[in-house]
Design an enzyme around this catalytic site. Structure first.
Site, short mmCIF file in Angstrom:
data_model
loop_
_atom_site.label_atom_id
_atom_site.label_comp_id
_atom_site.label_asym_id
_atom_site.label_seq_id
_atom_site.Cartn_x
_atom_site.Cartn_y
_atom_site.Cartn_z
N GLU A 20 8.00 -17.78 -6.92
CA GLU A 20 7.36 -16.01 -7.23
C GLU A 20 7.42 -16.06 -8.77
OE1 GLU A 20 9.65 -14.20 -3.75
OE2 GLU A 20 11.21 -14.31 -5.13
N LYS B 291 6.16 -6.11 -2.03
CA LYS B 291 7.28 -5.43 -1.84
C LYS B 291 8.17 -5.47 -0.54
CE LYS B 291 11.55 -4.79 -3.91
NZ LYS B 291 12.21 -6.25 -4.06
N HIS C 248 17.08 -38.52 1.20
CA HIS C 248 16.79 -39.26 2.61
C HIS C 248 15.21 -38.32 2.46
CE1 HIS C 248 20.34 -39.94 5.38
NE2 HIS C 248 20.38 -39.63 4.27
N CYS D 146 0.70 -1.48 -0.15
CA CYS D 146 0.12 -0.01 -0.14
C CYS D 146 0.60 1.53 0.02
CB CYS D 146 -1.03 -0.42 0.65
SG CYS D 146 -0.32 -0.68 2.87
N ASN E 56 -2.79 3.79 5.95
CA ASN E 56 -1.89 2.25 5.70
C ASN E 56 -1.76 2.11 6.99
OD1 ASN E 56 -1.22 2.82 3.22
ND2 ASN E 56 0.93 3.56 3.24
N GLY E 57 -1.76 0.67 7.38
CA GLY E 57 -2.07 -0.17 8.42
C GLY E 57 -3.10 -0.62 8.86
N LYS F 283 12.66 -17.73 -6.39
CA LYS F 283 12.75 -17.15 -7.71
C LYS F 283 11.22 -17.17 -8.65
CE LYS F 283 14.00 -14.03 -6.36
NZ LYS F 283 14.73 -13.88 -5.10
N GLU G 145 17.88 -20.07 -3.12
CA GLU G 145 17.01 -18.83 -3.59
C GLU G 145 16.87 -19.55 -4.90
OE1 GLU G 145 16.25 -15.78 -2.83
OE2 GLU G 145 16.55 -14.58 -4.12
N TRP H 57 -4.10 -2.06 0.30
CA TRP H 57 -3.96 -3.77 -0.17
C TRP H 57 -4.26 -3.77 1.31
CZ3 TRP H 57 -2.16 -7.63 2.74
CH2 TRP H 57 -2.12 -8.60 2.23
N ARG I 159 4.72 -2.25 -4.79
CA ARG I 159 4.44 -2.53 -3.60
C ARG I 159 3.25 -3.35 -3.30
NH1 ARG I 159 6.25 0.24 1.07
NH2 ARG I 159 8.24 0.56 0.81
N1 GLU Z 1 -6.46 -1.14 6.61
C1 GLU Z 1 -6.91 -0.15 6.01
C2 GLU Z 1 -8.19 -1.12 4.91
O1 GLU Z 1 -8.60 -2.29 5.13
C3 GLU Z 1 -5.30 -0.09 5.05
C4 GLU Z 1 -4.86 -1.16 4.41
C5 GLU Z 1 -3.98 -0.47 3.53
O2 GLU Z 1 -2.98 -0.44 4.64
O3 GLU Z 1 -3.52 -0.09 2.47
O4 GLU Z 1 -8.62 -0.19 4.32
#
Ligand code: GLU
Length: 607
Positions: free
Chosen positions: A487, A602, A503, A2, A99-100, A484, A480, A73, A27
């Site tokens: 991913e 990311k 084994h 985000c 964000n969060g 890759k 690694e 996100w 990101r």
């Molecule tokens: N928790 C918030 C949501 O779900 C923010 C998510 C984010 O960090 O983009 O909208």
């Protein structure tokens, strides 16, 4: 994960905000939105999907010189336009991007609903504009502070008030935020990548800090404290604007940058004449280094693999016991922190939540931890205070390539310093220093002629399962390489130490199963050759990455990839490159979204 962008200044805000969001696209996000100030009102538009959708939605936006923008996100509530940020109060006079995660959002929501607030989204974020409105008595800073005092969880926020043109509020706790100061204009961003096109003068917010952001100036204070003029930092020169420069994908560009990025990790640090190295950021003199009885790397994903390869080199050259730990496991198991151990927290973004958690655990128990970080000014770099910047420059592709080789290079420079305080002689040190210095040219030479990568691609894209094997220094490379391929190409595969094959994983081998064997010039080579014969006896397709001139190994392999020969402890720096190219080209053949693989982000800022 985000992103946040904010702008206040003399220029048109919309293109700056949309361009800033594009710089943060790497990101990972699922929806986006902007809020602009114009004609004494706020104007909000949001869109699900890519920034292109948002760019269409903002055609016809009012001319504005101030706004905030967001890529979401989703954590709370589905991926819908209603849930996309910005969110506003009922009157549409206060807009917030966040964000969060607000952990006590259910109880706050219930409380606000009981007071008559009607929620328009399912997000935890929406409580913020309503709470801010509740506390608003004409002073925006005070209203945001009071609201944040009620909130538990993590946040990076930017707030726009229709009643206060010319000022934005930013605050952080647990989610990164950086402020940019230009000529008569200011910016807010969750990542300096959104700022570097405009300014290199930045202020990193710390946890529990709040800022008043106006055109060309910012003031910062602790929540509840007074505001002051902050300490302005300059973003490093190598943190340039990431552009494709003619490459079809960032991943391919970043693979090809490795000659240069490894050189940057070495520059000014390795002293060939003295047979030694200097890492100023560590703040460790030989008398401190000599007391280190154990080195433990902490990391997640690729950074964990870099730590693993580094620990082998530390034991080999410095004869100091060394280990690499997966941060998410380490932090939660009440780890034992020996007094004489030195911890190295490795993270490209410097924001990895689990690595940060591991650092806090080490410190809580009185241990010493250094950051090995790419993003300058990131939370881990600032939390650790001391450490090593790896200087690989911005890495945009989600799958890490150049950051791996730079992290490992930085750790090898540290290894040289550590080894010189022990048993490594002047001559031995000179040899190591010279070998390190020779790596960038060898990387460039290999990339000019990478060998039959497409043959490998055909073998792995036709297979149901791929096995990566290696011994000693080649085992972290096998890990690694498999990471890759998962991913970027989503091909089922795994990595094992070659001696462990019989084994269990040998049961997976069928006619033509691709087995990718990584080797170097080391004292396990003969054992590796026996393992290769075992693989061949089961009808598998043997693909070998090996040093130039190893004719015996070459003759055994169905597909052979030769890399320039180097000392065994340096071999991961070269051997990993064909595996990066393999993942890239396999992803391309299978039509994958190379730079933004599904489900991945990311910088993993949540646990
Ligand atoms: N928790 C918030 C949501 O779900 C923010 C998510 C984010 O960090 O983009 O909208």
């Amino acid at each position: 994960m985000c992103g946040i962008v904010g702008y206040v200044g003399p220029r048109k805000a919309t293109p700056i905000l949309v361009d800033g969001l594009r710089r943060l696209e790497y990101r990972g996000y699922d929806s986006a939105g902007v809020a602009l100030y114009g004609d004494e009102h706020l104007w909000v538009r949001r869109a699900v999907g890519r920034i292109d959708q948002l760019a269409e939605a903002v055609v016809g936006a009012p001319s504005s010189q101030m706004g905030i923008a967001h890529t979401r996100w989703a954590t709370h509530g589905g991926i819908t336009e209603e849930n996309a940020h910005p969110h506003t109060d009922a009157a549409g006079r206060i807009a917030v991007v966040h964000n969060g995660i607000i952990e006590n959002n259910s109880s706050l929501r219930a409380q606000l609903e009981a007071e008559g607030v009607v929620f328009l989204s399912e997000t935890d974020t929406e409580i913020l504009p309503h709470l801010i409105r509740k506390h608003y008595r004409g002073n925006p800073l005070e209203a945001v502070e009071r609201a944040l005092r009620q909130v538990r969880g993590t946040y990076g926020i930017a707030v726009l008030f229709a009643d206060h043109p010319g000022t934005l509020i930013a605050a952080r706790h647990g989610s990164p935020l950086v402020l940019g100061i230009g000529d008569q204009e200011s910016f807010i961003a969750s990542d300096p990548q959104a700022l570097v096109a405009h300014t290199r003068r930045v202020v990193y917010l710390d946890d529990r800090e709040i800022a008043l952001v106006s055109a060309g100036s910012v003031q910062v204070g602790r929540l509840g404290g007074s505001l002051e003029d902050p300490n302005i930092k300059l973003i490093d020169d190598d943190w340039g604007l990431a552009e494709l420069d003619g490459f079809p994908h960032f991943m391919l560009k970043e693979i090809h940058e490795q000659g240069e990025s490894i050189l940057r990790a070495l520059r000014g640090r390795v002293q060939v004449e003295e047979g030694n190295a200097k890492l100023g950021g560590l703040n460790m003199e030989p008398r401190d280094l000599v007391r280190v009885e154990r080195v433990v790397s902490l990391g997640c994903g690729t950074s964990f693999h870099a730590g693993l390869a580094a620990s082998l080199a530390i034991e080999h050259l410095a004869r100091v016991p060394a280990d690499s730990e997966i941060a998410s496991e380490f932090r939660h198991r009440n780890p034992i922190i020996p007094k004489d151990a030195l911890y190295m927290a490795i993270s490209q973004s410097g924001e990895t939540a689990d690595t940060l958690g591991a650092i806090q655990e080490v410190r809580l128990k009185g241990g010493v931890v250094m950051g090995v970080v790419n993003a300058v000014g990131s939370t881990i770099a600032r939390t650790c205070g001391a450490g090593v910047y790896v200087h690989s420059g911005p890495e945009i592709a989600v799958a890490s390539t150049k950051a791996f080789t730079s992290q490992l290079t930085a750790m090898l420079v540290f290894t040289l310093m550590l080894a010189r305080t022990r048993n490594l002689s002047l001559d031995g040190g000179r040899r190591v220093a010279a070998e390190l210095q020779a790596i960038p040219d060898k990387v460039v030479r290999y990339l000019k002629n990478p060998g039959p990568i497409d043959e490998m691609v055909r073998a792995v894209t036709a297979a149901r399962y791929v096995l990566f094997l290696g011994r000693g220094f080649s085992y972290p490379v096998a890990l690694e390489g498999a990471l890759k391929l998962k991913e970027v190409a989503y091909i089922p595969c795994e990595a094992y130490p070659a001696g462990e094959m019989k084994h269990g994983p040998i049961a997976m081998l069928e006619e033509n199963t691709p087995v990718i064997f990584i080797t170097s010039k080391d004292d396990q080579r003969d054992k590796a050759i026996s393992n290769m014969r075992e693989v061949l006896a089961r009808g598998a397709k043997l693909i070998v990455i090996h040093p130039e001139g190893d004719e015996e190994v070459k003759a055994l392999a169905h597909i052979s990839i030769e890399v320039p020969a180097v000392a065994d402890y340096l071999s991961p720096l070269l051997n990993v490159i064909p595996l990066q190219l393999l993942a890239y080209r396999a992803g391309l053949v299978l039509g994958r979204d190379i730079d933004k693989p599904r489900h991945l982000a990311k910088s993993v800022t949540v646990e």
